[in-house]
Design a protein around this motif. Structure first.
Motif, short mmCIF file in Angstrom:
data_model
loop_
_atom_site.label_atom_id
_atom_site.label_comp_id
_atom_site.label_asym_id
_atom_site.label_seq_id
_atom_site.Cartn_x
_atom_site.Cartn_y
_atom_site.Cartn_z
N ASN A 120 0.88 -1.16 0.00
CA ASN A 120 0.00 0.00 0.00
C ASN A 120 0.92 1.21 0.00
O ASN A 120 1.88 1.22 -0.74
CB ASN A 120 -0.97 -0.04 1.20
N ALA A 121 0.69 2.20 0.79
CA ALA A 121 1.58 3.35 0.84
C ALA A 121 2.99 2.92 1.27
O ALA A 121 3.99 3.43 0.78
CB ALA A 121 1.03 4.41 1.78
N THR A 122 3.04 1.97 2.19
CA THR A 122 4.32 1.39 2.60
C THR A 122 4.20 -0.12 2.49
O THR A 122 3.11 -0.67 2.54
CB THR A 122 4.66 1.75 4.06
N LYS A 123 5.33 -0.78 2.33
CA LYS A 123 5.31 -2.25 2.31
C LYS A 123 5.43 -2.73 3.74
O LYS A 123 6.33 -2.33 4.45
CB LYS A 123 6.44 -2.78 1.46
N ASP A 124 4.51 -3.57 4.14
CA ASP A 124 4.53 -4.11 5.49
C ASP A 124 4.59 -5.63 5.42
O ASP A 124 4.17 -6.25 4.45
CB ASP A 124 3.28 -3.69 6.27
N ARG A 125 5.09 -6.21 6.49
CA ARG A 125 5.18 -7.66 6.61
C ARG A 125 4.56 -8.03 7.96
O ARG A 125 4.93 -7.49 8.99
CB ARG A 125 6.63 -8.09 6.55
N TYR A 126 3.61 -8.95 7.93
CA TYR A 126 2.91 -9.38 9.14
C TYR A 126 3.17 -10.88 9.34
O TYR A 126 2.60 -11.70 8.63
CB TYR A 126 1.39 -9.15 9.00
N GLU A 127 4.01 -11.21 10.30
CA GLU A 127 4.29 -12.60 10.61
C GLU A 127 3.22 -13.15 11.54
O GLU A 127 2.69 -12.43 12.38
CB GLU A 127 5.67 -12.73 11.25
N PHE A 128 2.90 -14.44 11.38
CA PHE A 128 1.90 -15.06 12.22
C PHE A 128 2.27 -16.52 12.47
O PHE A 128 3.09 -17.10 11.76
CB PHE A 128 0.50 -14.99 11.58
N MET A 129 1.67 -17.08 13.51
CA MET A 129 1.84 -18.48 13.86
C MET A 129 0.57 -18.93 14.55
O MET A 129 0.01 -18.21 15.37
CB MET A 129 3.04 -18.65 14.79
N PHE A 130 0.09 -20.14 14.19
CA PHE A 130 -1.06 -20.70 14.90
C PHE A 130 -1.03 -22.21 14.81
O PHE A 130 -0.31 -22.79 14.02
CB PHE A 130 -2.38 -20.12 14.40
N LYS A 131 -1.80 -22.84 15.66
CA LYS A 131 -1.94 -24.29 15.67
C LYS A 131 -3.40 -24.60 15.84
O LYS A 131 -4.08 -24.05 16.70
CB LYS A 131 -1.13 -24.90 16.81
N VAL A 132 -3.91 -25.48 14.98
CA VAL A 132 -5.32 -25.86 15.03
C VAL A 132 -5.51 -26.95 16.04
O VAL A 132 -4.76 -27.86 16.14
CB VAL A 132 -5.78 -26.34 13.63
#
Length: 127
Positions: free
Chosen positions: A115-127
């Motif tokens: 978007n206006a800036t490039k962002d990175r969103y890290e995530f982790m989950f376990k079902v």
């Protein structure tokens, strides 16, 4: 890490679906919210169903090209645009999934936005 203990599993003609009783928050910041709501398996494909909410005043592009299942890299695909102040249902597609049980591993990844800036969103989950 988030652990979801309660879910519903349905089997419909070689298709297995595990729906979460509560969405799993993968990203939640001032501009973007991403929740996982189910995982699905169909003929060697896996799918993670998402709800993406753009809270900003501008269109946001979101992409992802790989996930890690217990540190093993898997190709994964999502690429979409979410208009300002709106939500969308989208899907992460995974090839070479043998069963719904493969989603029981710890799943990690990072969404990229442009978007206006490039962002990175890290995530982790376990079902």
């Amino acid at each position: 890490m988030k652990l979801v203990k309660e879910c519903v599993i349905c089997v419909i003609q070689n298709k297995e679906i595990k729906e979460f009783y509560e969405p799993i928050a993968l990203v939640d910041d001032k501009d973007l919210k991403i929740n996982a709501i189910s995982v699905q398996y169909l003929n060697n494909y896996g799918v993670i169903e998402l709800i993406l909410e753009n809270k900003s005043d501008k269109t946001i592009s979101v992409s992802l090209d790989k996930l890690f299942f217990s540190r093993i890299e898997r190709e994964a695909h999502i690429s979409c645009e979410i208009p300002a102040k709106s939500s969308a249902n989208e899907y992460i597609y995974l090839e070479d999934i043998n069963s719904l049980d493969e989603f029981n591993d710890k799943i990690e990844g990072a969404f990229e936005t442009s978007n206006a800036t490039k962002d990175r969103y890290e995530f982790m989950f376990k079902v």
